[in-house]
Design a protein around this motif. Structure first.
Motif, PDB file in Angstrom:
ATOM      1  N   ASN A  23     108.542 -78.541  64.615  1.00 12.24           N
ATOM      2  CA  ASN A  23     109.631 -77.906  64.094  1.00 12.24           C
ATOM      3  C   ASN A  23     109.603 -76.403  63.849  1.00 12.24           C
ATOM      4  N   THR A  24     110.411 -75.664  64.620  1.00  9.42           N
ATOM      5  CA  THR A  24     110.393 -74.249  64.559  1.00  9.42           C
ATOM      6  C   THR A  24     111.830 -73.456  64.169  1.00  9.42           C
ATOM      7  N   ALA A  25     111.670 -72.687  63.310  1.00  5.05           N
ATOM      8  CA  ALA A  25     113.215 -71.849  63.010  1.00  5.05           C
ATOM      9  C   ALA A  25     113.312 -71.190  63.963  1.00  5.05           C
ATOM     10  N   SER A  28     111.216 -67.722  65.498  1.00  4.13           N
ATOM     11  CA  SER A  28     110.185 -67.891  64.760  1.00  4.13           C
ATOM     12  C   SER A  28     108.961 -68.097  65.763  1.00  4.13           C
ATOM     13  N   ARG A  30     106.040 -69.365  65.179  1.00  2.00           N
ATOM     14  CA  ARG A  30     104.977 -70.293  64.656  1.00  2.00           C
ATOM     15  C   ARG A  30     106.116 -71.487  63.940  1.00  2.00           C
ATOM     16  N   TYR A  32     107.239 -74.435  61.237  1.00  2.00           N
ATOM     17  CA  TYR A  32     106.951 -74.581  59.759  1.00  2.00           C
ATOM     18  C   TYR A  32     106.554 -75.995  59.531  1.00  2.00           C
ATOM     19  N   ALA A  33     106.539 -77.084  60.518  1.00  2.00           N
ATOM     20  CA  ALA A  33     106.044 -78.295  60.230  1.00  2.00           C
ATOM     21  C   ALA A  33     105.647 -78.940  61.668  1.00  2.00           C
ATOM     22  N   ASN A  50     102.898 -78.828  56.384  1.00  2.00           N
ATOM     23  CA  ASN A  50     104.242 -79.159  55.574  1.00  2.00           C
ATOM     24  C   ASN A  50     104.504 -77.941  54.687  1.00  2.00           C
ATOM     25  N   ALA A  51     105.162 -78.185  53.776  1.00  2.00           N
ATOM     26  CA  ALA A  51     105.399 -76.993  52.638  1.00  2.00           C
ATOM     27  C   ALA A  51     104.102 -76.966  51.723  1.00  2.00           C
ATOM     28  N   TRP A  75      98.934 -70.679  64.804  1.00  3.97           N
ATOM     29  CA  TRP A  75      98.508 -70.481  63.605  1.00  3.97           C
ATOM     30  C   TRP A  75      97.252 -70.038  63.547  1.00  3.97           C
TER      31      TRP A  75
END
Length: 90
Positions: A23-25, A28, A30, A32-33, A50-51, A75
């Motif tokens: 999952n990428t914003a 972005s 990279r 985020y999940a 994850n967060a 990353w």
């Protein structure tokens, strides 16, 4: 015993890394999940971002499974070329 970079690159070279979810914003570079599976030499390992950060089912501090997935997803990792060069310089 191979170092983290060598093992991570070996997993990638041998096609042992499978990205299951990414999952990428918007805009972005990279994700985020991430959910991934890595077929290691001793078994199958689940890697996720994850967060709380990066986690691997092997629970090792120096984890080549997570490092391989980090390389694929952009990353920084213990297997990054820059990280390896910094080790040599130290």
């Amino acid at each position: 015993m191979p170092d983290v970079r060598s093992k991570a690159l070996g997993y990638l070279r041998d096609g042992r890394v499978t990205l299951l979810t990414v999952n990428t914003a918007k805009h972005s570079l990279r994700p985020y999940a991430v959910g991934a599976m890595v077929q290691g030499f001793q078994g199958r390992y689940w890697v996720r971002l994850n967060a709380q950060g990066w986690l691997c089912s092997c629970a090792l501090a120096e984890c080549a499974h997570a490092a391989a997935v980090q390389l694929v997803t952009g990353w920084p990792s213990a297997a990054s070329k820059d990280a390896k060069a910094a080790e040599v310089m130290a």
